[in-house]
Design an enzyme around this catalytic site. Structure first.
Site, PDB file in Angstrom:
ATOM      1  N   LYS A  58      42.320  29.270  45.226  1.00 26.64           N
ATOM      2  CA  LYS A  58      42.147  30.304  45.226  1.00 26.64           C
ATOM      3  C   LYS A  58      41.368  30.200  46.620  1.00 26.64           C
ATOM      4  O   LYS A  58      41.763  30.939  47.812  1.00 26.64           O
ATOM      5  CB  LYS A  58      40.768  31.012  44.879  1.00 26.64           C
ATOM      6  CG  LYS A  58      41.209  32.533  44.850  1.00 26.64           C
ATOM      7  CD  LYS A  58      40.699  33.574  43.667  1.00 26.64           C
ATOM      8  CE  LYS A  58      40.488  34.766  43.271  1.00 26.64           C
ATOM      9  NZ  LYS A  58      39.789  35.383  42.465  1.00 26.64           N
ATOM     10  N   GLU A 118      40.150  43.196  42.422  1.00 27.95           N
ATOM     11  CA  GLU A 118      38.885  42.848  41.058  1.00 27.95           C
ATOM     12  C   GLU A 118      38.389  43.528  40.874  1.00 27.95           C
ATOM     13  O   GLU A 118      38.473  44.032  39.607  1.00 27.95           O
ATOM     14  CB  GLU A 118      38.496  41.133  41.246  1.00 27.95           C
ATOM     15  CG  GLU A 118      39.462  40.325  41.298  1.00 27.95           C
ATOM     16  CD  GLU A 118      38.593  39.157  41.721  1.00 27.95           C
ATOM     17  OE1 GLU A 118      36.899  39.340  41.945  1.00 27.95           O
ATOM     18  OE2 GLU A 118      39.381  37.349  42.145  1.00 27.95           O
ATOM     19  N   ASP A 129      43.613  37.931  35.752  1.00 29.61           N
ATOM     20  CA  ASP A 129      42.906  37.609  36.736  1.00 29.61           C
ATOM     21  C   ASP A 129      43.063  36.069  37.245  1.00 29.61           C
ATOM     22  O   ASP A 129      42.567  34.817  36.552  1.00 29.61           O
ATOM     23  CB  ASP A 129      41.821  38.032  35.654  1.00 29.61           C
ATOM     24  CG  ASP A 129      39.803  36.774  36.605  1.00 29.61           C
ATOM     25  OD1 ASP A 129      40.122  36.709  37.734  1.00 29.61           O
ATOM     26  OD2 ASP A 129      39.316  37.201  36.056  1.00 29.61           O
TER      27      ASP A 129
END
Ligand code: AMP
Length: 635
Positions: A87, A188, A25
């Site tokens: 990110k 996700e 993740d």
């Protein structure tokens, strides 16, 4: 019957060898790595027992790079060289980063061919978000190899469902730099659903409510025969647990100022200290009835206040309510009644707050799934998927598939977009469509690849352009150009064009110059819903224009070639109709409602040329027959 596999002598794998695969993740605030051990998905910890790795990278004066807690600790003292939340910059250009005022980094626009990447100036030189993310991935990889005692075969890395092609490609590039073999990029919310084993259910519609430190995402997934389809996504990229901290911080400030306006502003250090205390109090209140906030500020003032759970709820209830607005929108987009939702999964540390859980339960009229740690659920699901992909599970026939977030298409005549792969198509996918040339003798075709839901090119996002050259000259409409769009399992697009009569080919792997922001995707989707009527009108107009122009071109060419087949009067009649149509097509005369008049004039022109077309046909037959006797024509 399945084919038997034969390996090279001495190379066959041990019958029960377990291949080391991980799920990652790669988060905005924190990143995690997990693996399946003895059939159970587990998050791997570092040597100090931390599962979460803060997604922060610091470039040190001695040339070293540190990642995680150590880097986070230096963020305030060395902000320019300590990169957090990278990110947000993946696959973006400088102009995609709207609000740069509050970001301490030194951005530079990189120029690599036609692509404009964003770079950050650090003491270690210019660094791309891909390189910075690769440092986080390298740290996680080292953690896994140390803890699992071997080399990794591959990794599944999760990305937000709304990540576009550029952002997905950037994530894959970062993995390659970190020497990780990417088995698959996984959305996700899909990973969270997998962690709860929802992919084992036969069918169902699930909501993934993800409230992290700085962002809120809501996704509605539908599972049919092992395929998760994203029915809708929505969210707020500036809403998360940090906002709850900020409310407590403001409340404490009000308390210590006690209404006095002479209180001097807090130093940066005190602000940071108070925000940390606020965050601790918030987390404490998840399991306790009251929290004490005690600290001494640099001006000597002692802060000692108590915040009760009901007070905290009152202070922050509006933030909880704020998450319900994107939730409602997503439900509306998915076009589903609440009763159709089979489960609600909570993701993100901030969903531990009882009033958040309560609000979700009240809205969906069902208790959300909470037995997995909301910080780890995405990594756990990714690990399960990685384990399946490397073949550690025998029942791996159920491989998850993701979908395209936005439609992909091509520009056609008149500035229109022809959708080739519709939004929400299951990946991997390949679709082909045939196109033809517009003009006689046309030897090249420009292929313009677009992403978006709208009808007009100007309203969609341009991804790439390339040219198919060397088409043999033919009359308009005779060439057969087959354009194939292929999106692989990671959501990456390649486009090829092939002229079937001549075998000329051209292709491109689409690496868009910059990505779309979450807001842009949402805005594009929303405006496509809102603008559907306008778009329809624009499409009708554009099509009417294209038909009119192509008829005018064809008749001009025919008049030039065979005009002498007509009487002067007949020719004038056609030219008059052509002039009427040309006039309607003039820039200044066109408006949204012009399509009807253009269509009528096109039809009138068509009708006026019927006799001419018949004469041309006769003439061409006579030409073909000239000099031939009847016998030679017998079949
Ligand atoms: P994430 O980005 O998913 O790691 O979520 C981080 C957010 O979750 C931060 O705002 C944390 O303060 C918040 N958080 C973590 N643990 C708790 C807790 N026990 N109660 C309330 N919020 C929490």
């Amino acid at each position: 019957m399945a084919l038997l596999q034969i390996s090279e002598p001495g190379q066959s794998a041990a019958p029960h060898q377990h291949k080391l695969a991980v799920g990652i993740d790669l988060g905005t605030t924190n990143s995690l790595i997990a693996t399946v051990r003895s059939g159970i998905s587990t998050v791997l910890q570092d040597e100090q027992g931390h599962a979460l790795l803060p997604s922060v990278v610091r470039y040190l004066p001695n040339g070293d790079v540190v990642v995680g807690h150590e880097a986070l600790a230096q963020q305030s003292t060395d902000p320019v060289n300590t990169i957090a939340s990278v990110k947000r910059f993946m696959g973006r250009s400088l102009k995609d980063i709207a609000d740069r005022a509050h970001i301490p980094y030194r951005f530079v626009e990189g120029d690599e061919g036609t692509t404009k990447h964003l770079l950050l100036q650090t003491r270690a030189g210019l660094k791309s978000p891909v390189e910075i993310s690769a440092e986080i991935l390298k740290t996680l990889k080292a953690r896994a190899e140390k803890s699992l005692g071997g080399e990794l075969v591959g990794a599944v890395i999760t990305v937000p469902a709304y990540f576009d092609d550029a952002q997905r490609q950037a994530t894959k590039d970062a993995a390659r730099l970190a020497d990780l073999n990417v088995l698959r990029l996984l959305n996700e919310p899909t990973a969270a659903a997998v962690a709860y084993g929802l992919d084992n259910a036969s069918e169902g519609t699930y909501v993934i409510y993800d409230l992290g430190g700085g962002t809120f995402d809501i996704s509605i997934l539908k599972l049919t025969k092992g395929v998760f389809e994203v029915l809708a996504t929505n969210g707020d990229s500036a809403l998360g647990g940090d906002d709850f901290d900020h409310r407590i911080y403001c409340w404490v400030l009000d308390k210590i100022r006690g209404g006095s306006s002479s209180f001097t502003p807090l130093s940066e250090e005190d602000t940071r200290l108070l925000l940390t205390k606020a965050r601790q109090a918030k987390e404490w209140l998840t399991n306790n009835h009251e929290a004490q906030i005690v600290c001494r500020l640099s001006n000597g003032v002692l802060v000692d206040v108590t915040l009760t759970a009901p007070q905290f709820i009152e202070l922050t209830q509006h933030l909880v309510a704020k998450t319900l607005s994107p939730t409602r929108k997503a439900m509306r987009d998915a076009n589903l009644p609440l009763e159709d939702i089979n489960g609600v999964v909570l993701v993100g540390g901030a969903t531990r707050m009882p009033h958040v859980r309560h609000a979700v339960e009240e809205y969906f009229k069902q208790e959300p799934l909470t037995n997995l740690d909301p910080d780890k659920v995405v990594a756990l699901g990714a690990a399960i998927q990685a384990n399946m992909l490397v073949g550690n599970r025998s029942d791996n026939d159920l491989l998850l598939l993701d979908v395209t977030p936005l439609s992909l298409g091509l520009e056609t005549m008149g500035g229109l977009v022809e959708k080739i792969i519709p939004r929400n198509s299951t990946l991997p996918i390949a679709r082909a469509q045939e196109f033809t040339t517009f003009k006689d003798g046309q030897t090249a075709m420009s292929i313009h690849v677009l992403q978006g839901e709208r009808e007009l090119v100007s309203d969609c996002r341009s991804l790439a352009r390339f040219e198919l050259r060397g088409i043999p000259p033919m009359v308009a409409g005779a060439a057969r150009i087959r354009v194939t769009f292929t999106v692989d399992a990671d959501g990456l697009l390649s486009v090829s064009a092939h002229e079937t009569t001549s075998n000329v080919e051209a292709n491109i792997v689409v690496k868009p110059s910059y990505g779309l922001s979450e807001e842009q995707i949402l805005t594009m989707l929303q405006s496509s819903f809102g603008a559907a009527e306008n778009d329809k009108q624009a499409r009708v107009l554009a099509e009417a224009k294209v038909d009119a122009e192509s008829l005018l071109t064809a008749i001009s060419a025919a008049l030039k070639q065979d005009g002498d087949l007509l009487s002067m009067k007949g020719k004038q009649k056609i030219i008059a109709k052509m002039d009427v149509l040309k006039d309607l097509l003039l820039e200044g005369n066109i408006h949204a409602g012009s399509s009807g008049a253009i269509r009528e004039a096109t039809e009138a022109l068509n009708a006026a040329t019927e006799d001419f077309a018949a004469r041309r046909m006769d003439a061409s037959v006579s030409r073909a027959l000239a000099g031939k006797n009847l016998d030679s024509l017998k079949i």
